[in-house]
Design an enzyme around this catalytic site. Structure first.
Site, short mmCIF file in Angstrom:
data_model
loop_
_atom_site.label_atom_id
_atom_site.label_comp_id
_atom_site.label_asym_id
_atom_site.label_seq_id
_atom_site.Cartn_x
_atom_site.Cartn_y
_atom_site.Cartn_z
CB ALA A 205 -5.03 -35.54 71.79
CE1 TYR B 194 -8.18 -37.65 62.53
CE2 TYR B 194 -9.79 -36.63 63.60
CZ TYR B 194 -8.95 -36.86 62.53
OH TYR B 194 -9.41 -36.17 61.32
CG ASP C 86 4.56 -46.19 58.21
OD1 ASP C 86 4.00 -45.30 58.57
OD2 ASP C 86 4.69 -47.20 58.70
CB SER D 46 -2.75 -42.62 47.21
OG SER D 46 -3.12 -42.76 48.72
CE LYS E 151 -6.00 -35.03 61.66
NZ LYS E 151 -5.06 -34.55 60.71
P1 NAP Z 1 -8.09 -40.85 53.41
O1 NAP Z 1 -9.17 -40.80 52.30
O2 NAP Z 1 -8.24 -41.88 54.60
O3 NAP Z 1 -6.50 -40.87 53.01
C1 NAP Z 1 -5.51 -40.96 53.83
C2 NAP Z 1 -4.32 -40.98 53.08
O4 NAP Z 1 -3.15 -40.89 54.17
C3 NAP Z 1 -4.01 -42.00 52.05
O5 NAP Z 1 -3.30 -41.69 51.02
C4 NAP Z 1 -3.23 -43.04 52.93
O6 NAP Z 1 -2.01 -43.47 52.25
C5 NAP Z 1 -2.35 -42.07 53.82
N1 NAP Z 1 -1.71 -42.81 55.15
C6 NAP Z 1 -2.44 -43.28 55.91
N2 NAP Z 1 -1.39 -43.85 56.79
C7 NAP Z 1 -0.40 -43.39 56.49
C8 NAP Z 1 0.74 -43.42 56.92
N3 NAP Z 1 1.35 -44.24 58.21
N4 NAP Z 1 1.94 -42.90 56.45
C9 NAP Z 1 1.91 -42.16 55.29
N5 NAP Z 1 0.66 -42.07 54.82
C10 NAP Z 1 -0.66 -42.50 55.32
O7 NAP Z 1 -8.13 -39.61 54.18
P2 NAP Z 1 -8.94 -38.14 54.06
O8 NAP Z 1 -10.13 -38.17 54.58
O9 NAP Z 1 -8.55 -37.75 52.61
O10 NAP Z 1 -8.17 -37.19 55.19
C11 NAP Z 1 -7.06 -36.34 54.81
C12 NAP Z 1 -6.70 -35.26 55.95
O11 NAP Z 1 -7.92 -34.82 56.42
C13 NAP Z 1 -6.30 -36.29 57.46
O12 NAP Z 1 -5.39 -36.00 58.21
C14 NAP Z 1 -7.61 -36.27 58.21
O13 NAP Z 1 -7.51 -36.59 59.42
C15 NAP Z 1 -8.18 -35.03 57.80
N6 NAP Z 1 -9.68 -34.83 57.89
C16 NAP Z 1 -10.50 -35.70 57.22
C17 NAP Z 1 -11.74 -35.56 57.50
C18 NAP Z 1 -12.90 -36.65 56.70
O14 NAP Z 1 -14.03 -36.39 57.05
N7 NAP Z 1 -12.48 -37.11 55.90
C19 NAP Z 1 -12.25 -34.52 58.56
C20 NAP Z 1 -11.46 -33.71 59.14
C21 NAP Z 1 -10.02 -33.94 59.02
P3 NAP Z 1 -2.47 -45.23 51.96
O15 NAP Z 1 -3.79 -45.36 51.44
O16 NAP Z 1 -1.40 -45.55 50.74
O17 NAP Z 1 -2.27 -46.04 53.17
#
Ligand code: NAP
Length: 254
Positions: A161, A159, A63, A16, A163
């Site tokens: 752990a 977090y 979820d 989303s 990953k």
């Molecule tokens: P984000 O913008 O916070 O988006 C998170 C997404 O995950 C949203 O679509 C959210 O849906 C969904 N989500 C959250 N809790 C959930 C649950 N309990 N069940 C199902 N869906 C859930 O995240 P992002 O930054 O794009 O990160 C995406 C991935 O990259 C993650 O795995 C994150 O750990 C990894 N990552 C991110 C970064 C960074 O700096 N951004 C760095 C390293 C790794 P809703 O909004 O509907 O709740």
């Protein structure tokens, strides 16, 4: 980059917004049918769906902390498209759990929730998708990890752990599923410009975070999406079991 996902059905969890949305956009732009998945924010998911190129895409809520929801998510994607060729386990949460600040109960709550969403969630969707992929002759699973798995997360150890666990699970699954023509990869980003990182990137710490990379910036979501699309493309099969860093040389390992 030239990709071709015509005829492919793709589920991107957490699409989303953020990295997941950029990934869904890229797959759709190159011919795939995409399932946009969200947990809480239906409005964002609907907006994301409207923005995708092409037609035939769907939205599914689940979820991922719930094993039943994980199964329903895979079942509903298969119902919508008839198949899943590519599963991107991208949904994730980041919750601070600084050992010097929390009560024992708070510490346990964060561990429980983080592992449920970031590790058990992808373990469950991988299980359910793999049952289908084994039947139909193959597929690809791409798991989104983090630089924090290697570098450590002193104020968010759950977090980090979760990953590291995801990396290990992916490597094991790459070996277990290769005989079934299923390929499993990990993408490990450093900081990315999304909601998840905004509170840090917009804070006084922002500049020092950007300076971690010699490029003096963090990643754009599309840069992570492009790596995911590369792994999902034909020709990357022998990379199975690999963990690809997308961190702008902010953390080097060999
Ligand atoms: P984000 O913008 O916070 O988006 C998170 C997404 O995950 C949203 O679509 C959210 O849906 C969904 N989500 C959250 N809790 C959930 C649950 N309990 N069940 C199902 N869906 C859930 O995240 P992002 O930054 O794009 O990160 C995406 C991935 O990259 C993650 O795995 C994150 O750990 C990894 N990552 C991110 C970064 C960074 O700096 N951004 C760095 C390293 C790794 P809703 O909004 O509907 O709740």
């Amino acid at each position: 980059m030239k990709f071709n996902f015509s005829g492919k059905s793709v589920l991107v969890t957490g699409s989303s917004r953020g990295i997941g949305f950029a990934t869904a956009e890229l797959f759709a732009e190159h011919g795939a049918k995409v399932a946009i998945h969200y947990n809480r924010d239906k409005q964002k998911a609907e907006k994301a769906l409207q923005q995708l190129s092409g037609s035939g895409h769907v939205i599914i809520q689940a979820d991922l902390a719930s094993s039943d929801d994980a199964q329903t998510l895979i079942d509903n994607t298969i119902k919508a498209f008839g198949k899943i060729d590519i599963l991107v386990n991208n949904a994730g949460i980041y919750e601070d759990n600084d050992i010097s600040e929390l009560t024992y109960q708070q510490w346990q709550d964060v561990w429980q929730h983080t592992l449920s969403v970031n590790l058990y969630g992808p373990a469950n969707t991988s299980f359910c998708a793999a049952q289908h992929m084994m039947k139909v002759g193959g597929g690809k699973i791409i798991n989104i990890s983090s630089r924090g798995a290697f570098r450590g997360e002193p104020t968010a150890p759950a977090y980090g752990a979760s990953k590291a666990g995801l990396n290990s699970m992916s490597q094991s699954m790459a070996v277990a599923l290769a005989p079934h023509n299923i390929f499993v990869y990990v993408v490990a980003p450093g900081f990315v410009e999304t909601d998840m990182a905004a509170h840090l990137l917009d804070s006084p710490k922002g500049d020092s975070i950007r300076e971690q990379s010699p490029l003096n910036r963090v990643a754009k979501p599309v840069e992570v999406a492009t790596t995911i699309a590369f792994l999902a493309s034909e020709g990357s099969e022998y990379l199975t079991g690999g963990i690809v860093d997308v961190n702008g040389a902010s953390y080097l390992r060999s």
